[in-house]
Design a protein around this motif. Structure first.
Motif, mmCIF file in Angstrom:
data_model
loop_
_atom_site.group_PDB
_atom_site.id
_atom_site.type_symbol
_atom_site.label_atom_id
_atom_site.label_comp_id
_atom_site.label_asym_id
_atom_site.label_seq_id
_atom_site.Cartn_x
_atom_site.Cartn_y
_atom_site.Cartn_z
ATOM 1 N N SER A 147 -10.971 -8.896 -28.518
ATOM 2 C CA SER A 147 -11.283 -7.768 -29.398
ATOM 3 C C SER A 147 -10.515 -7.937 -30.700
ATOM 4 N N HIS A 163 -10.595 -4.614 -20.539
ATOM 5 C CA HIS A 163 -9.315 -5.285 -20.663
ATOM 6 C C HIS A 163 -9.549 -6.607 -21.402
ATOM 7 N N PHE A 164 -8.641 -6.944 -22.308
ATOM 8 C CA PHE A 164 -8.823 -8.122 -23.158
ATOM 9 C C PHE A 164 -7.763 -9.184 -22.860
ATOM 10 N N SER A 205 -4.763 -5.018 -23.924
ATOM 11 C CA SER A 205 -4.804 -6.472 -24.088
ATOM 12 C C SER A 205 -3.582 -7.159 -23.504
ATOM 13 N N VAL A 259 -6.192 -9.630 -28.449
ATOM 14 C CA VAL A 259 -6.685 -8.724 -29.475
ATOM 15 C C VAL A 259 -6.013 -9.074 -30.803
ATOM 16 N N SER A 280 -1.326 -9.490 -27.883
ATOM 17 C CA SER A 280 -1.627 -8.805 -29.145
ATOM 18 C C SER A 280 -1.122 -9.657 -30.306
#
Length: 262
Positions: free
Chosen positions: A98, A171-172, A204, A175, A207
């Protein structure tokens, strides 16, 4: 010279002169014409250059007809491209990714190539469009999921409660977040979109803050994170990174990557 450094050189020459010559670049870089041609092919595949006889010319990034957004994309564009290329290299096949709807993330999306089966979950219509075009052209494979909610007229992004609620279902792996202000005291944005960015980071595993160095020390309205909340920060070298920020990141094991855009 590493390929990334050669490609940065070629991009800068093309941007500055509206053309970059293959033979001249090979001579200046001390490499073969075939090596330069391969680098230009790579940049063309990322839609950053276009081939013309004897070399290549810069491609204008597709942009919305919104003066505010247009200005942000073109401000320090070379820095944004270099940062975007570094960030894009972090994406791996099969990742769930994302990013926010900021100008640096917009440019980062344009740099993504040669990844397979990646799921992009986004709140930005312009970024979703870039990635859908790449999938349609076979440059990448995967899918794009656009979060619900009311779109902001300027950014074409959704930041309301409906978008945040939809976000909670995902859920990533990684990001990417941009900002309008970065200092040892905090990471800030000019709007309440920072609330949405907090939600992105919470969902995430990794990050990453991507921002050009002109944002260092700027004042902004809404502080949404600490620099140490990020696993990695990618900035350019046009403006020195303050020593207090460097020391803070080192103490927290936050990776600081300073990319060269000169």
């Amino acid at each position: 010279m590493q390929a990334i450094k050669r490609q940065e050189y070629l991009l800068e020459k093309a941007r500055k002169n509206s053309f970059v010559s293959i033979p001249e670049s090979a001579k200046n870089l001390g490499v073969s014409i075939e090596t330069v041609r391969r680098d230009i092919n790579t940049l063309c595949a990322k839609n950053l250059l276009k081939k013309i006889h004897g070399g290549a010319a810069p491609v204008k990034l597709p942009i919305r007809k919104d003066p505010g957004f247009l200005t942000r994309i073109h401000d320090n564009q070379q820095a944004k491209i270099t940062i975007g290329m570094e960030g894009a290299r972090m994406i791996r096949d099969g990742d769930v990714v994302s990013m926010d709807g900021g100008a640096t993330c917009y440019v980062l999306a344009s740099c993504i190539s040669d990844v397979r089966n990646v799921t992009f979950i986004l709140n930005s219509l312009p970024i979703a469009t870039i990635l859908l075009d790449k999938i349609a052209d076979g440059e990448i494979t995967g899918r794009v999921i656009l979060l619900g909610g009311e779109l902001d007229p300027e950014s074409r992004g959704g930041y309301d409660l409906a978008a945040a609620d939809a976000l909670s279902r995902y859920h990533f792996d990684i990001v990417f977040i941009s900002c309008t202000s970065l200092s040892a005291d905090g990471v800030a944005n000019s709007t309440l979109s920072g609330v949405f960015m907090q939600h992105l980071m919470e969902q995430s595993a990794v990050s990453v803050l991507v921002t050009d160095s002109d944002k260092i020390g700027q004042s902004s309205v809404y502080t949404f994170a600490k620099p140490t909340d990020f696993d990695r920060i990618i900035i350019d070298n046009k403006k020195p990174c303050p020593s207090d920020l460097k020391e803070l990141l080192e103490s927290a094991d936050t990776e600081l990557t300073i990319v060269s855009c000169t």
